[in-house]
Design a protein around this motif. Structure first.
Motif, PDB file in Angstrom:
ATOM      1  N   PRO A 285     -10.285   2.609  -0.686  1.00 43.10           N
ATOM      2  CA  PRO A 285     -10.212   2.343  -2.135  1.00 43.10           C
ATOM      3  C   PRO A 285      -8.855   1.790  -2.569  1.00 43.10           C
ATOM      4  O   PRO A 285      -8.774   0.916  -3.431  1.00 43.10           O
ATOM      5  N   LEU A 286      -7.799   2.279  -1.948  1.00 50.94           N
ATOM      6  CA  LEU A 286      -6.454   1.805  -2.250  1.00 50.94           C
ATOM      7  C   LEU A 286      -6.307   0.345  -1.827  1.00 50.94           C
ATOM      8  O   LEU A 286      -5.785  -0.478  -2.574  1.00 50.94           O
ATOM      9  N   SER A 287      -6.800   0.044  -0.654  1.00 56.40           N
ATOM     10  CA  SER A 287      -6.757  -1.321  -0.127  1.00 56.40           C
ATOM     11  C   SER A 287      -7.579  -2.266  -0.998  1.00 56.40           C
ATOM     12  O   SER A 287      -7.141  -3.378  -1.312  1.00 56.40           O
ATOM     13  N   ASP A 288      -8.767  -1.811  -1.400  1.00 57.39           N
ATOM     14  CA  ASP A 288      -9.619  -2.639  -2.261  1.00 57.39           C
ATOM     15  C   ASP A 288      -8.936  -2.941  -3.592  1.00 57.39           C
ATOM     16  O   ASP A 288      -9.011  -4.056  -4.108  1.00 57.39           O
ATOM     17  N   LYS A 289      -8.244  -1.948  -4.142  1.00 57.23           N
ATOM     18  CA  LYS A 289      -7.530  -2.125  -5.404  1.00 57.23           C
ATOM     19  C   LYS A 289      -6.415  -3.161  -5.251  1.00 57.23           C
ATOM     20  O   LYS A 289      -6.241  -4.045  -6.098  1.00 57.23           O
TER      21      LYS A 289
ATOM     22  N   ALA B 296      -6.095  -6.961  -6.960  1.00 56.83           N
ATOM     23  CA  ALA B 296      -4.904  -7.406  -7.697  1.00 56.83           C
ATOM     24  C   ALA B 296      -4.361  -8.711  -7.113  1.00 56.83           C
ATOM     25  O   ALA B 296      -4.029  -9.642  -7.850  1.00 56.83           O
ATOM     26  N   LEU B 297      -4.300  -8.794  -5.786  1.00 60.81           N
ATOM     27  CA  LEU B 297      -3.804 -10.013  -5.143  1.00 60.81           C
ATOM     28  C   LEU B 297      -4.739 -11.191  -5.387  1.00 60.81           C
ATOM     29  O   LEU B 297      -4.279 -12.322  -5.585  1.00 60.81           O
ATOM     30  N   SER B 298      -6.036 -10.941  -5.404  1.00 60.02           N
ATOM     31  CA  SER B 298      -6.997 -12.015  -5.693  1.00 60.02           C
ATOM     32  C   SER B 298      -6.809 -12.551  -7.098  1.00 60.02           C
ATOM     33  O   SER B 298      -6.836 -13.772  -7.315  1.00 60.02           O
TER      34      SER B 298
ATOM     35  N   LEU C 182       0.832  -1.206   0.000  1.00 59.17           N
ATOM     36  CA  LEU C 182       0.000   0.000   0.000  1.00 59.17           C
ATOM     37  C   LEU C 182       0.866   1.255   0.000  1.00 59.17           C
ATOM     38  O   LEU C 182       0.570   2.222  -0.709  1.00 59.17           O
ATOM     39  N   GLY C 183       1.944   1.244   0.773  1.00 59.39           N
ATOM     40  CA  GLY C 183       2.825   2.401   0.860  1.00 59.39           C
ATOM     41  C   GLY C 183       3.550   2.713  -0.438  1.00 59.39           C
ATOM     42  O   GLY C 183       3.927   3.861  -0.683  1.00 59.39           O
ATOM     43  N   GLN C 184       3.736   1.702  -1.290  1.00 60.93           N
ATOM     44  CA  GLN C 184       4.447   1.896  -2.549  1.00 60.93           C
ATOM     45  C   GLN C 184       3.519   2.284  -3.699  1.00 60.93           C
ATOM     46  O   GLN C 184       4.003   2.644  -4.768  1.00 60.93           O
ATOM     47  N   MET C 185       2.226   2.221  -3.459  1.00 61.38           N
ATOM     48  CA  MET C 185       1.297   2.594  -4.524  1.00 61.38           C
ATOM     49  C   MET C 185       1.363   4.111  -4.733  1.00 61.38           C
ATOM     50  O   MET C 185       1.477   4.872  -3.763  1.00 61.38           O
ATOM     51  N   PRO C 186       1.317   4.583  -5.975  1.00 60.04           N
ATOM     52  CA  PRO C 186       1.447   6.027  -6.245  1.00 60.04           C
ATOM     53  C   PRO C 186       0.402   6.872  -5.515  1.00 60.04           C
ATOM     54  O   PRO C 186       0.689   7.989  -5.088  1.00 60.04           O
TER      55      PRO C 186
ATOM     56  N   LYS D 187       3.089  -5.639  -7.394  1.00 64.05           N
ATOM     57  CA  LYS D 187       3.604  -4.335  -7.833  1.00 64.05           C
ATOM     58  C   LYS D 187       3.488  -4.197  -9.345  1.00 64.05           C
ATOM     59  O   LYS D 187       3.114  -3.139  -9.859  1.00 64.05           O
ATOM     60  N   ALA D 188       3.777  -5.266 -10.074  1.00 56.16           N
ATOM     61  CA  ALA D 188       3.671  -5.231 -11.532  1.00 56.16           C
ATOM     62  C   ALA D 188       2.223  -5.006 -11.962  1.00 56.16           C
ATOM     63  O   ALA D 188       1.932  -4.194 -12.838  1.00 56.16           O
ATOM     64  N   ARG D 189       1.298  -5.718 -11.332  1.00 56.62           N
ATOM     65  CA  ARG D 189      -0.108  -5.593 -11.699  1.00 56.62           C
ATOM     66  C   ARG D 189      -0.659  -4.216 -11.373  1.00 56.62           C
ATOM     67  O   ARG D 189      -1.509  -3.691 -12.079  1.00 56.62           O
ATOM     68  N   LEU D 190      -0.160  -3.614 -10.278  1.00 54.73           N
ATOM     69  CA  LEU D 190      -0.630  -2.282  -9.865  1.00 54.73           C
ATOM     70  C   LEU D 190       0.160  -1.142 -10.517  1.00 54.73           C
ATOM     71  O   LEU D 190      -0.127   0.020 -10.280  1.00 54.73           O
TER      72      LEU D 190
END
Length: 171
Positions: free
Chosen positions: A121-125, A129-131, A36-40, A165-168
């Motif tokens: 919303p960030l967590s849901d995203k 992706a992980l799912s 989560l911390g690395q997401m833009p 990270k790649a998927r996001l």
């Protein structure tokens, strides 16, 4: 008659035991907080939370300054005051201290609620992706390794951090 039944039972038991051994669940793990911390979007959320929190810090600073000023006045004038005036000033200081404590508790709760609202919303995203990654790779479980839960003995798991990270789109 009993012997063929026994052979059938033993054979069936061995087949089921073999299938159960094959069907061991695959496990993956990810440091969810780091992801989560690395997401833009996380930088913008942090700035919003800090700005929201600053409002409360400013209010508390003003109230603390007022409390200190009134406390110093009370100490300086206390011996010269009448009992009724001293009691009124003590009550005023206690009320101000209670308002400060109430504001601190309320601010903490409001900042936490705002943080949860902005991070959801960030967590849901990230969870979506992980799912998708877990489904693609055949993982049955994904464990959050950031919670400090330590598994002492387990079969090898799959670290999903790079795939997530790649998927996001995180570099």
């Amino acid at each position: 008659m009993k012997r063929p039944f026994l052979i059938l039972f033993v054979s069936l038991s061995l087949v089921l035991a073999g299938n159960m051994a094959k069907a061991q669940s695959k496990i993956g793990y990810v440091d969810f907080q780091a992801l989560l911390g690395q997401m833009p979007e996380a930088k913008g959320i942090k700035a919003q939370i800090d700005a929201y929190q600053k409002q409360f810090v400013d209010q508390l600073t003003t109230m603390n300054t007022e409390f200190q000023t009134k406390g110093q006045e009370y100490q300086a004038q206390g011996p010269k005051m009448t009992d009724a005036a001293r009691l009124a000033k003590e009550t005023e200081l206690q009320d101000l201290q209670k308002r400060i404590e109430d504001l601190q508790n309320s601010a903490r709760q409001q900042v936490e609620a705002k943080s949860n609202e902005l991070v959801k919303p960030l967590s849901d995203k990230a969870i979506a992706a992980l799912s998708a990654i877990a489904k693609e790779t055949g993982l049955a479980y994904v464990i959050d390794s950031s919670q400090g839960t330590q598994v002492i003995v387990s079969p090898d798991g799959t670290d999903l951090m790079n795939a997530a990270k790649a998927r996001l789109g995180i570099k």
